[in-house]
Design a protein around this motif. Structure first.
Motif, PDB file in Angstrom:
ATOM      1  N   ALA A  27      21.284 -22.782  84.518  1.00 57.66           N
ATOM      2  CA  ALA A  27      19.823 -22.866  84.526  1.00 57.66           C
ATOM      3  C   ALA A  27      19.242 -21.267  84.986  1.00 57.66           C
ATOM      4  CB  ALA A  27      19.346 -23.893  85.650  1.00 57.66           C
ATOM      5  N   ARG A  28      19.917 -20.756  85.660  1.00 51.75           N
ATOM      6  CA  ARG A  28      19.432 -19.228  86.252  1.00 51.75           C
ATOM      7  C   ARG A  28      19.515 -18.290  84.923  1.00 51.75           C
ATOM      8  NH1 ARG A  28      22.314 -20.092  90.915  1.00 51.75           N
ATOM      9  NH2 ARG A  28      24.048 -18.948  90.048  1.00 51.75           N
ATOM     10  N   ALA A  29      20.679 -18.518  83.876  1.00 52.33           N
ATOM     11  CA  ALA A  29      20.873 -17.922  82.863  1.00 52.33           C
ATOM     12  C   ALA A  29      19.828 -18.151  81.828  1.00 52.33           C
ATOM     13  CB  ALA A  29      22.321 -17.701  82.475  1.00 52.33           C
ATOM     14  N   CYS A  30      19.541 -19.330  81.681  1.00 49.72           N
ATOM     15  CA  CYS A  30      18.578 -19.913  80.726  1.00 49.72           C
ATOM     16  C   CYS A  30      17.189 -19.209  81.092  1.00 49.72           C
ATOM     17  CB  CYS A  30      18.622 -21.559  80.934  1.00 49.72           C
ATOM     18  SG  CYS A  30      17.772 -21.908  79.166  1.00 49.72           S
ATOM     19  N   GLU A  31      16.747 -19.282  82.408  1.00 50.37           N
ATOM     20  CA  GLU A  31      15.469 -18.998  82.888  1.00 50.37           C
ATOM     21  C   GLU A  31      15.348 -17.424  82.744  1.00 50.37           C
ATOM     22  OE1 GLU A  31      15.211 -20.469  86.897  1.00 50.37           O
ATOM     23  OE2 GLU A  31      14.939 -22.197  86.118  1.00 50.37           O
ATOM     24  N   GLU A  32      16.431 -16.631  82.872  1.00 49.20           N
ATOM     25  CA  GLU A  32      16.512 -15.156  82.847  1.00 49.20           C
ATOM     26  C   GLU A  32      16.306 -14.958  81.153  1.00 49.20           C
ATOM     27  OE1 GLU A  32      19.164 -11.209  83.447  1.00 49.20           O
ATOM     28  OE2 GLU A  32      19.723 -13.185  84.327  1.00 49.20           O
ATOM     29  N   MET A  33      17.058 -15.643  80.502  1.00 55.55           N
ATOM     30  CA  MET A  33      16.972 -15.639  78.974  1.00 55.55           C
ATOM     31  C   MET A  33      15.487 -15.838  78.547  1.00 55.55           C
ATOM     32  SD  MET A  33      19.213 -14.733  76.389  1.00 55.55           S
ATOM     33  CE  MET A  33      20.494 -15.761  75.783  1.00 55.55           C
ATOM     34  N   ALA A  34      14.958 -16.692  78.759  1.00 53.16           N
ATOM     35  CA  ALA A  34      13.529 -17.142  78.345  1.00 53.16           C
ATOM     36  C   ALA A  34      12.504 -16.187  78.861  1.00 53.16           C
ATOM     37  CB  ALA A  34      13.121 -18.467  79.195  1.00 53.16           C
ATOM     38  N   ARG A  35      12.583 -15.490  79.946  1.00 48.90           N
ATOM     39  CA  ARG A  35      11.642 -14.364  80.689  1.00 48.90           C
ATOM     40  C   ARG A  35      11.999 -13.152  79.755  1.00 48.90           C
ATOM     41  NH1 ARG A  35      13.221 -16.295  85.587  1.00 48.90           N
ATOM     42  NH2 ARG A  35      14.467 -14.571  85.677  1.00 48.90           N
ATOM     43  N   GLY A  36      13.165 -12.832  79.599  1.00 46.84           N
ATOM     44  CA  GLY A  36      13.282 -11.507  78.909  1.00 46.84           C
ATOM     45  C   GLY A  36      13.141 -11.742  77.289  1.00 46.84           C
ATOM     46  N   LEU A  37      13.204 -12.819  76.658  1.00 50.18           N
ATOM     47  CA  LEU A  37      12.952 -12.919  75.127  1.00 50.18           C
ATOM     48  C   LEU A  37      11.343 -13.213  75.065  1.00 50.18           C
ATOM     49  CD1 LEU A  37      15.870 -15.425  74.079  1.00 50.18           C
ATOM     50  CD2 LEU A  37      15.677 -12.715  73.783  1.00 50.18           C
TER      51      LEU A  37
END
Length: 131
Positions: A27-37
């Motif tokens: 979940a943390r990785a996915c949220e970080e990925m979503a913010r960055g993209l």
């Protein structure tokens, strides 16, 4: 049957706390990925990230196949979905958190290469989900 059985066995092995720890990492990785993209001009996260699955729309003026090809040249894999046309990410637990930022940087660099005309048009950007 076999997938459900395997999932049950893994859950029994990890226990609730082990399973929860892995789910939280994803979940943390996915949220970080979503913010960055989402911060990259021309990319829009289609829906809030859930369960490690992320769908990202690409500006219609950008060839998704070419963008995917450019990301792959930078050493990363990326999936595509057909409806709606988008980038498709399925995240696993990330042990090294730098990997997510490196991935976002690769997508950003690839997008810039495509926008500036430094990328050659790709005929095929890899597997497309739903095709």
């Amino acid at each position: 049957g076999s997938v459900v059985g395997a999932a049950w066995a893994v859950f029994k092995h990890l226990g609730e706390s082990g399973f929860t720890a892995i789910a939280e990492k994803i979940a943390r990785a996915c949220e970080e990925m979503a913010r960055g993209l989402a911060a990259i001009d021309g990319l829009t996260v289609n829906v809030s990230p859930r369960c490690g699955v992320l769908s990202v729309a690409v500006d219609p003026s950008i060839s998704i196949a070419t963008l995917v090809s450019e990301v792959q040249k930078r050493g990363f894999l990326v999936g595509r979905a057909e409806n709606p046309p988008s980038l498709h990410f399925l995240l696993d637990p990330v042990e090294d958190e730098r990997l997510v930022s490196d991935y976002i940087d690769a997508v950003s660099d690839a997008m810039q290469a495509v926008r500036l005309g430094f990328a050659s048009e790709a005929a095929d950007g890899g597997h497309v989900y739903g095709a």
